[in-house]
Design an enzyme around this catalytic site. Structure first.
Site, short mmCIF file in Angstrom:
data_model
loop_
_atom_site.label_atom_id
_atom_site.label_comp_id
_atom_site.label_asym_id
_atom_site.label_seq_id
_atom_site.Cartn_x
_atom_site.Cartn_y
_atom_site.Cartn_z
N GLU A 1 -6.82 4.14 7.84
CA GLU A 1 -6.88 5.73 7.52
C GLU A 1 -7.92 6.22 6.89
O GLU A 1 -8.21 7.27 7.18
CB GLU A 1 -5.45 5.88 6.78
CG GLU A 1 -4.02 5.62 7.58
CD GLU A 1 -3.03 4.89 6.97
OE1 GLU A 1 -3.00 5.39 5.68
OE2 GLU A 1 -2.06 4.48 7.57
N GLU B 1 -5.33 -5.64 10.36
CA GLU B 1 -4.19 -4.71 10.54
C GLU B 1 -4.60 -3.91 11.73
O GLU B 1 -5.37 -2.99 11.97
CB GLU B 1 -4.29 -3.65 9.46
CG GLU B 1 -3.91 -4.13 8.03
CD GLU B 1 -3.29 -3.21 7.11
OE1 GLU B 1 -2.15 -3.25 6.84
OE2 GLU B 1 -4.19 -2.12 6.97
N LYS C 1 0.17 4.15 -0.20
CA LYS C 1 -0.70 5.63 0.31
C LYS C 1 -0.59 6.81 -0.72
O LYS C 1 -0.35 6.64 -1.79
CB LYS C 1 -0.12 5.66 1.62
CG LYS C 1 -0.15 4.35 2.78
CD LYS C 1 -0.06 4.75 4.17
CE LYS C 1 0.00 3.15 4.90
NZ LYS C 1 -0.08 3.35 6.25
N GLY D 1 2.33 1.51 10.88
CA GLY D 1 3.36 2.69 10.52
C GLY D 1 4.15 2.98 12.15
O GLY D 1 4.72 4.15 12.22
N ASN E 1 0.70 -1.22 0.04
CA ASN E 1 -0.07 -0.08 -0.02
C ASN E 1 0.76 1.44 -0.12
O ASN E 1 1.54 1.69 1.13
CB ASN E 1 -1.00 -0.25 1.17
CG ASN E 1 -1.72 1.18 1.38
OD1 ASN E 1 -1.65 2.14 0.46
ND2 ASN E 1 -2.09 1.49 2.56
N SER F 1 3.52 -2.74 10.38
CA SER F 1 4.82 -2.73 10.33
C SER F 1 5.62 -4.01 9.94
O SER F 1 6.57 -4.55 10.66
CB SER F 1 5.22 -2.48 12.02
OG SER F 1 4.92 -1.57 12.25
N HIS G 1 -9.49 0.57 4.80
CA HIS G 1 -8.20 0.85 5.50
C HIS G 1 -8.30 1.83 6.67
O HIS G 1 -9.36 2.86 6.65
CB HIS G 1 -7.27 1.30 4.53
CG HIS G 1 -5.74 1.32 5.01
ND1 HIS G 1 -5.58 2.42 6.15
CD2 HIS G 1 -4.74 0.69 4.79
CE1 HIS G 1 -4.05 2.03 6.49
NE2 HIS G 1 -3.64 0.97 5.78
#
Ligand code: PEP
Length: 242
Positions: free
Chosen positions: A90, A158, A11, A164, A9, A202, A88
């Protein structure tokens, strides 16, 4: 046998000059696994000309119309994608996406002929207050449409607190959630045993082998470590050997 997936991904990262990284990833030998990159929409058509799978990072629930700034699943397909992420964390956080919205987007993706990679995962406070599996149950029930099959849907677990951050759940914690997801899929879908479940958060070359050895981990969704071929190809290699 579930065919494993190494998905990246990108992003809101990467410019034209970064296509060389995608090209190196595409040309890395990986016959035993599926390799998928989800670039920003600006690079999707060019990246789709490479010998690898590509995906969008989101799609609208509607097939076309007055939705400035959004992208339809059919447009992703038209640009060469065969996958799209939905849900996702985010998107859930930045755009207030609910399970119902993600369900509708996933239906749109499937209707357009894409494979939906539906993302779920708990926050740190949910992990710490012991509600991880309850949250996962709600996301599974709410985000995965009834039309899901092993051919049109992939689940990505996730944990939000691992994305991250460099923090990663223990192998026992990953295994517990993946087994739980597998049980849900088996109970609900005739081919639930064949649906692929990715771990994301991660993942790096240094931890990939350990993660890929966990039961019901069928690959990874990788953010930061998918941007450079030097970081992503060892993850692909670890998955191919798992
Ligand atoms: C992601 O964005 O889906 C992700 C897993 O990011 P990272 O690998 O950087 O934690």
């Amino acid at each position: 046998m579930r065919r494993k997936i190494a998905a990246g991904n990108w992003k809101m990262n990467a410019m034209q000059g970064d296509l060389a990284e995608a090209s190196s990833i595409a040309n890395h030998p990986a016959d035993a696994i599926d390799v998928v990159l989800c670039p920003p929409a600006t690079l999707l058509a060019q990246m789709s000309a490479l010998p690898l799978g590509t995906g969008g990072q989101d799609c609208h629930a509607n097939s076309a119309g007055a939705h400035t700034g959004d992208i339809a699943a059919s447009q992703l397909r038209d640009a060469g994608a065969s996958y799209t992420l939905t849900g996702h964390s985010e998107r859930r956080t930045d755009h207030g996406e609910t399970n119902a919205m993600i369900n509708a987007k996933s239906v749109a993706a499937i209707d357009a002929g894409l494979i939906a990679i539906i993302c779920i995962g708990e926050t740190l406070s949910e992990r710490e207050n012991g509600s991880t599996l309850t949250i996962i149950d709600g996301q599974l029930a709410g985000s995965i449409p009834d039309c899901a099959t092993a051919l049109n849907t992939v689940i990505a677990y996730e944990p939000v607190w691992a994305i991250g951050t460099g923090k990663i759940p223990s192998t026992a914690q990953i295994g517990e959630v993946h087994d739980h997801i597998r049980a849900h899929l088996q109970n609900r879908f005739a081919d639930g045993n064949d649906m692929r479940i990715l771990y994301g958060g991660s993942v790096k070359a240094s931890n990939a082998q350990e993660i890929f050895a966990i039961a019901n981990v069928d690959g990874a969704l990788v953010g930061g470590a998918s941007l450079k071929a030097a970081d992503f190809t060892p993850i692909m290699d670890a998955l191919a050997k798992a």
